[in-house]
Design an enzyme around this catalytic site. Structure first.
Site, PDB file in Angstrom:
ATOM      1  CE  LYS A 250      -3.875   2.334   2.475  1.00 10.68           C
ATOM      2  NZ  LYS A 250      -3.562   3.597   1.996  1.00 10.68           N
ATOM      3  NE  ARG A 270     -10.003   7.934  -2.287  1.00  8.41           N
ATOM      4  CZ  ARG A 270      -9.642   7.268  -1.189  1.00  8.41           C
ATOM      5  NH1 ARG A 270      -8.761   6.314  -0.630  1.00  8.41           N
ATOM      6  NH2 ARG A 270     -11.105   6.463  -0.027  1.00  8.41           N
ATOM      7  CG  PHE A 339      -2.946  -1.036  -7.760  1.00 10.02           C
ATOM      8  CD1 PHE A 339      -4.101  -0.987  -7.531  1.00 10.02           C
ATOM      9  CD2 PHE A 339      -2.022   0.676  -7.245  1.00 10.02           C
ATOM     10  CE1 PHE A 339      -5.253   0.211  -7.599  1.00 10.02           C
ATOM     11  CE2 PHE A 339      -3.618   1.518  -7.140  1.00 10.02           C
ATOM     12  CZ  PHE A 339      -4.583   1.518  -6.644  1.00 10.02           C
TER      13      PHE A 339
END
Length: 555
Positions: A250, A270, A339
């Site tokens: 992370k 986001r 990712f």
């Protein structure tokens, strides 16, 4: 279709606190407009959310509360200071608009009844107005609406502009109402919304047929809400509960969603903000790293120094930069770790993460600037590999690790047990500033303490949790004070009430019961860690998250 018909629905919805009753009112209204055009259904669905643009759009009206005050002052002959004082006292610009228009003694003989199309078109036009005299042009568009509006219509026009509809309708209620209105299973509507991020489009498709709804999917160019992670109770516990998992590092950066449509590459945060112009090198790196196909990929952009990760705050300086981007590019170098892939030539978001990861490895050409997230596939048989990855991640300046159920699809906007995060210190919450206190002594001109709140996802309201003052250096104290001026709703001596807008990450040692705050709990030894400009109000931590933290604390 007349705007007053929608306003009547607003009033009915706002008059009840019962979710099922709100859902029924909306469903019945949608049934009555089934015969209307798809454009009408689309606009009504947007306006029921208090929006004029869909969530995936980066368009904004650019109309401030001050411009609304100026419009009302010009139309009604009311002193602007008087309106500002009312706002400080009442806190709802919509209510003030209704009151002022109700008391208007000037008679307009040629009022034209407002239509939904007229309201939404005038408000949309404000987005494209730029340059000199732009404020006056926007002012005239708003005045045109107010001049024809009844007091109630004026109230909701203002609330739509300020994006505070205040009728207690969340996305879940609208999903259920669309399902009921068109007789389509809720799961089908929910899936279509997750993948399209556009309830207006879902409603118009539902008006057409169930097949049209099922055809909706993820599309390059339209960002979708990110899949969210719950907190992990521990490495071994998570792996044993989930089974086989993708365990990956992370990173402490900005999570981005990268879209390629034809020759164009767009980068969204986001919060679904378009930050492409601020990150030109990431566009270059991605163009070199992936094939010339349409795609949507996810990754984390981090700031580096000597090729090592540095503080999250540096990447914020890059993302928020509008000018001197090239200078900042040299000062704060960036790299990206990819990712996930959600679209490559076709939608793949509903495939298991294990397959998506394999596809990502096949299509990405890695370099010093573009890497894949460091990961291992682990199960209860090799928990040690996950613990080893966690220690390696921390030692290399990263935040911790993620766990993703290897068989799970991508679930936009959902926070579930298919994705967990584990950090060495999990005691932080993302809270919104709703109040504050002026400081004392040298800090008398600054807000020295902030009242922080969590979201009650059941009601859509913010519940107070704690006052936090520590953790801010003099620079942060001054800059945050300047920033918060625009969000002041009211001032009473030293106490200030703010419009919810700015989010702070707060560290703490323990959650304790408290009658002083609306949440029923508070935090011991709170310390402000950073401003969370990378997330939006819909991602503020909730009371449900607080309860989850309490459970983890007590176990």
């Amino acid at each position: 279709m007349l705007y007053e018909e929608l306003v009547d629905v607003y009033e009915k919805i706002g008059s009840t606190t019962r979710r099922l009753e709100k859902e029924e009112i909306i469903a019945n209204f949608l049934k009555t407009i089934k015969h209307k055009s798809p454009e009408t259904t689309y606009d009504v669905t947007l306006l029921l959310q208090g929006k004029i643009f869909p969530p995936w759009s980066d368009k904004e009206m650019g109309v401030s509360t001050q411009l609304i005050i100026k419009a009302l002052s010009k139309m009604l002959g009311e002193n602007t200071k008087s309106i500002e004082n009312k706002l400080a006292s009442v806190g709802d610009m919509g209510e003030i608009t209704e009151e002022l228009v109700s008391n208007n003694k000037q008679v307009t003989f040629f009022k034209v009844p407002l239509t939904i199309t007229k309201v939404i078109n005038n408000l949309r036009k404000t987005e494209s107005i730029t340059g000199s005299n732009s404020q006056n042009k926007k002012l005239n568009l708003i005045l045109e609406l107010y001049s024809s509006a009844s007091p109630l219509e004026a109230k909701y026009i203002t609330r739509t502009i300020t994006e505070k509809l205040r009728i207690g309708v969340g996305e879940g209620t609208l999903v259920d109402a669309i399902s009921d209105a068109y007789g389509i299973d809720k799961e089908i509507i929910d899936r279509a919304y997750m993948l399209s991020n556009d309830l207006g489009e879902v409603a118009t498709r539902a008006q057409e047929s169930i097949g049209a709804v099922k055809e909706l999917s993820i599309t390059p160019g339209k960002p979708i809400k990110p899949m969210l992670a719950q907190l992990s109770p521990g490495i071994r516990e998570s792996i044993e509960e989930m089974g086989e998992v993708v365990c990956e590092t992370k990173y402490d950066g900005i999570r981005v969603q990268i879209h390629k449509i034809g020759d164009e590459i767009k980068i969204f945060t986001r919060r679904l903000e378009n930050v492409t112009q601020a990150l030109p090198e990431i566009v270059e790196y991605i163009r070199e790293a992936l094939p010339d196909e349409d795609y949507i990929i996810e990754g984390e952009v981090i700031a580096t120094r000597d090729n090592k990760p540095i503080s999250f705050q540096y990447i914020l300086q890059r993302v928020k930069r509008k000018y001197d981007v090239e200078k900042m590019r040299e000062k704060i170098p960036l790299k990206i770790f990819l990712f996930d892939v959600l679209y490559y030539k076709e939608p793949v978001a509903e495939q298991p993460i294990g397959q998506r990861r394999q596809l990502l490895e096949e299509i990405v050409h890695t370099s010093d600037d573009v890497e894949l997230s460091t990961m291992k596939v682990v199960s209860s048989d090799n928990v040690g590999d996950a613990e080893e990855l966690f220690n390696w991640s921390i030692d290399n300046g990263h935040e911790g690790i993620m766990f993703k159920d290897v068989s799970s699809p991508y679930s936009p906007g959902k926070r579930g047990k298919n994705m967990l995060k584990f950090k060495p210190v999990r005691e932080t919450l993302d809270c919104v500033i709703t109040g504050g206190l002026y400081g004392k002594g040298k800090r008398a001109k600054f807000f020295g303490s902030y009242l922080l709140s969590l979201l009650d996802s059941q009601t859509g309201e913010y519940k107070t949790l704690v006052h936090a003052a520590t953790g801010m250096d003099d620079e942060m104290l001054a800059s945050l004070t300047d920033r918060m001026q625009q969000y002041i709703l009211s001032t009473n001596e030293q106490i200030v009430t703010f419009k919810p807008a700015v989010i702070l990450e707060v560290a703490y040692s323990e959650i304790v019961e408290s009658n002083e705050y609306e949440a029923g709990y508070s935090l011991r030894f709170p310390a402000i860690k950073r401003v969370r400009d990378d997330i939006g109000l819909d991602q503020v931590d909730t009371l449900d998250k607080l309860k989850q933290m309490i459970d983890l604390q007590n176990n």
